[in-house]
Design an enzyme around this catalytic site. Structure first.
Site, short mmCIF file in Angstrom:
data_model
loop_
_atom_site.label_atom_id
_atom_site.label_comp_id
_atom_site.label_asym_id
_atom_site.label_seq_id
_atom_site.Cartn_x
_atom_site.Cartn_y
_atom_site.Cartn_z
N ASN A 166 -5.35 9.00 16.85
CA ASN A 166 -6.14 8.31 15.83
C ASN A 166 -7.62 8.21 16.25
OD1 ASN A 166 -3.57 8.46 14.53
ND2 ASN A 166 -3.99 6.55 13.73
N LYS A 176 4.79 4.95 20.03
CA LYS A 176 4.00 5.37 18.54
C LYS A 176 2.43 4.65 18.88
CE LYS A 176 3.81 6.01 14.01
NZ LYS A 176 4.02 5.37 12.67
N MET A 219 2.89 2.62 2.46
CA MET A 219 4.26 2.50 2.97
C MET A 219 5.01 1.52 2.38
SD MET A 219 4.71 4.79 5.47
CE MET A 219 5.94 4.20 6.36
N GLY A 220 4.46 0.38 1.85
CA GLY A 220 5.10 -0.62 1.07
C GLY A 220 5.49 -0.14 -0.34
N ASN A 231 2.31 -0.57 12.45
CA ASN A 231 1.71 0.29 13.65
C ASN A 231 1.11 -0.72 14.59
OD1 ASN A 231 2.98 2.78 13.19
ND2 ASN A 231 0.97 3.56 12.37
N SER A 269 -4.52 8.71 10.40
CA SER A 269 -4.81 7.57 9.28
C SER A 269 -6.03 6.84 9.57
CB SER A 269 -3.64 6.59 9.36
OG SER A 269 -3.51 5.80 10.54
N ASN A 282 -0.81 7.03 18.40
CA ASN A 282 -2.11 6.56 17.63
C ASN A 282 -3.21 6.35 18.43
OD1 ASN A 282 0.19 4.29 15.53
ND2 ASN A 282 -0.53 6.42 15.15
N GLY A 320 0.70 -1.21 -0.04
CA GLY A 320 0.10 0.16 -0.06
C GLY A 320 0.85 1.31 -0.03
P1 NAD Z 1 -2.49 0.96 3.03
O1 NAD Z 1 -3.72 0.88 3.58
O2 NAD Z 1 -2.06 2.10 2.05
O3 NAD Z 1 -1.85 -0.55 2.51
C1 NAD Z 1 -2.29 -1.92 3.23
C2 NAD Z 1 -2.85 -2.71 2.30
O4 NAD Z 1 -4.28 -2.22 2.09
C3 NAD Z 1 -2.13 -2.97 0.94
O5 NAD Z 1 -2.07 -4.15 0.58
C4 NAD Z 1 -2.80 -2.00 -0.17
O6 NAD Z 1 -2.93 -2.47 -1.30
C5 NAD Z 1 -4.36 -2.18 0.56
N1 NAD Z 1 -5.35 -1.17 0.19
C6 NAD Z 1 -5.19 0.09 0.33
N2 NAD Z 1 -6.17 0.74 -0.12
C7 NAD Z 1 -6.92 -0.20 -0.64
C8 NAD Z 1 -8.27 -0.18 -1.39
N3 NAD Z 1 -8.91 1.16 -1.45
N4 NAD Z 1 -9.16 -1.19 -1.71
C9 NAD Z 1 -8.30 -2.51 -1.39
N5 NAD Z 1 -7.10 -2.65 -0.71
C10 NAD Z 1 -6.45 -1.60 -0.55
O7 NAD Z 1 -1.54 0.87 4.45
P2 NAD Z 1 -0.24 1.73 5.00
O8 NAD Z 1 -0.63 3.29 5.07
O9 NAD Z 1 0.69 1.43 4.03
O10 NAD Z 1 0.23 1.24 6.16
C11 NAD Z 1 0.83 -0.39 6.43
C12 NAD Z 1 1.24 -0.12 7.65
O11 NAD Z 1 2.07 0.76 8.30
C13 NAD Z 1 0.17 0.07 8.86
O12 NAD Z 1 0.32 -0.85 9.93
C14 NAD Z 1 0.19 1.43 9.10
O13 NAD Z 1 -0.36 1.73 10.70
C15 NAD Z 1 1.52 1.69 9.36
N6 NAD Z 1 2.06 3.06 8.92
C16 NAD Z 1 1.39 3.80 8.11
C17 NAD Z 1 2.07 5.16 7.67
C18 NAD Z 1 1.61 5.80 6.67
O14 NAD Z 1 1.82 7.16 6.65
N7 NAD Z 1 0.72 5.48 5.61
C19 NAD Z 1 3.03 5.48 8.58
C20 NAD Z 1 3.63 4.76 9.57
C21 NAD Z 1 3.17 3.25 9.64
#
Ligand code: NAD
Length: 305
Positions: A192, A184, A11-12, A102, A255, A188, A9
Site C-alpha cells: 500500500n 495483513k 466495508m461497513g 486493518n 487502498s 499493507n 463506508g
Molecule cells: P471508507 O473510507 O470507505 O469508509 C470509512 C469512513 O470514511 C466511513 O465513515 C465513510 O463514510 C467515510 N468516508 C468515505 N469516503 C468519504 C468521503 N469522500 N468524505 C467523507 N467521508 C468519507 O473505509 P473502508 O474501505 O470501509 O475501510 C474501513 C476499514 O476496513 C479500514 O481499516 C480499512 O483498511 C479496512 N479494510 C478495507 C477494505 C476495502 O476493501 N475497502 C478491505 C479490508 C479491510
C-alpha cells in the site's frame, strides 16, 4: 441481536448489506452527511457482482438511541477514537464489539471503552469500494477470521461465526488470530505505502529490482518486530506470498493509493508502517524503512491535502 455498524463506508456497507439481507436487525452509523442523506432518501445501492438496493437505517452515532448487542467497527483507523467516544452511550455491560479494521493498535484504543471480555478482534479479506455517496461496489469473494480477546468471549465469538456464515460472509473462529492480523498489516505495509508513494500499481512496483529490494527490507522489519510481540511471521513465506499475490492482482492500486492519490484523503499509515516504528521503539529496535515510508506518506499528505 441489535447490530450496529460503526463506520459505514465501503466495508461497513458491505457487512451491513449482507447481514440485513440475512434478516438481521442492522443499523449503520456514520458521520458523512452526503452518504447518510443518500441512503436515507434512496436506500443503499449495490453494484458489481449483483445489482440491488435496500432500505437500511443509517444515522449519526449520536442519534442512535437503542442499546447495542453487537457493534462492528469499520471506520478508518484514524477515525476510531472519535467513533468510540460517539457510540459509548449505546454500549451496556454486555455489548460485544468486533474490530475488523486493518492495522495495529486498535485493541489498546477499544479497551479504553470496552471491557476486554466483550472485545473480538479479527481480520477480513473481503473488499468493497464506494462509488459515490450511498452506492457501493461489491465484487469477488472473501472471508473473516476472528477471535475473542478473552477466553470467556469464545462462546459469543462462535455464535457470531454462525451469524456471519448465514449472511455468506465466510467466517472462521481462529484460536490465534494475531498472526493473520499481522500478515495483513505486513502486506499493507509493503504494497500500500509503496504504490501510494510511487503512484504505481502492484505490477509496476515489481517491474523493477528496486521494488523487490524495498519489499524485502520492509518485510524483514515487520518480521523482527512481530517476533518481539510473540507473533511468528516467516520472512521467506511472507515474501513469496506478496510476490505471488502481485501476479494475481498486478493491475490493482491498493487502498492507500486510492485514499491519497485518487481521493486526496488521509491514509492509515500511522497504524501500518508507523505502528511498526512505534512498537520497535519499545524494544530499542531500529526500523528505518518503515520510518522513512511513514515520513514520506505524511509528507505526501501534507503536499496534496
Ligand atoms: P471508507 O473510507 O470507505 O469508509 C470509512 C469512513 O470514511 C466511513 O465513515 C465513510 O463514510 C467515510 N468516508 C468515505 N469516503 C468519504 C468521503 N469522500 N468524505 C467523507 N467521508 C468519507 O473505509 P473502508 O474501505 O470501509 O475501510 C474501513 C476499514 O476496513 C479500514 O481499516 C480499512 O483498511 C479496512 N479494510 C478495507 C477494505 C476495502 O476493501 N475497502 C478491505 C479490508 C479491510
Amino acid at each position: 441481536l441489535n447490530i450496529y455498524i460503526a463506520g459505514a463506508g465501503s466495508m461497513g456497507c458491505r457487512f451491513g448489506y449482507q447481514l440485513a439481507k440475512a434478516n438481521n436487525k442492522v443499523t449503520l452509523l456514520d458521520e458523512w452527511e452526503e452518504h447518510i442523506t443518500a441512503i436515507q432518501s434512496k436506500g443503499l445501492s449495490i453494484t458489481g457482482d449483483q445489482e440491488d438496493n435496500i432500505d437500511i437505517p443509517i444515522m449519526k452515532p449520536e442519534e442512535a438511541d437503542q442499546s447495542a448487542d453487537l457493534i462492528i467497527l469499520f471506520t478508518k483507523a484514524m477515525q476510531l477514537p472519535s467513533m468510540l467516544q460517539n457510540i459509548e452511550h449505546i454500549m451496556n455491560e454486555d455489548t460485544k464489539v468486533l474490530c475488523l479494521l486493518n492495522g495495529l493498535g486498535h485493541l489498546e484504543e477499544i479497551q479504553k471503552y470496552v471491557p476486554r471480555e466483550n472485545i473480538l478482534m479479527g481480520v477480513t479479506i473481503w473488499t468493497a469500494q464506494l462509488e459515490s455517496p450511498g452506492k457501493v461496489k461489491l465484487s469477488g469473494q472473501g472471508g473473516i477470521n476472528l477471535q475473542s480477546v478473552e477466553k470467556t468471549g469464545e462462546t459469543f465469538g462462535k455464535d457470531l461465526i454462525n451469524i456471519f456464515n448465514e449472511a455468506n460472509l465466510n467466517a472462521e473462529y481462529d484460536q490465534d488470530v494475531w498472526p493473520s492480523i499481522w500478515r495483513k498489516v505486513c502486506v499493507n505495509g509493503t504494497m500500500n505505502s509503496t504504490c501510494a508513494l510511487m503512484d504505481a500499481n502492484i505490477s509496476e512496483v515489481f517491474s523493477s529490482s528496486h521494488g523487490y529490494n524495498l519489499v524485502e527490507k520492509l518485510i524483514s522489519e515487520f518480521v523482527q518486530v512481530a517476533a518481539k510481540e510473540n507473533v511468528h511471521l516467516d520472512a521467506d513465506e511472507m515474501y513469496d506470498y506478496v510476490v505471488s499475490a502481485s501476479k494475481k492482482v498486478g493491475d490493482h492500486y491498493p487502498s492507500m493509493h486510492q485514499d491519497l492519490i485518487q481521493n486526496k484523503r488521509l491514509t492509515e499509515i500511522d497504524y501500518i508502517n508507523g505502528a511498526i516504528v512505534k512498537i520497535a521503539q519499545k524494544y530499542n529496535l531500529e526500523t528505518p524503512y518503515c520510518e522513512m515510508m511513514t515520513e514520506l506518506i505524511h509528507l505526501k499528505e501534507d503536499i496534496l491535502l
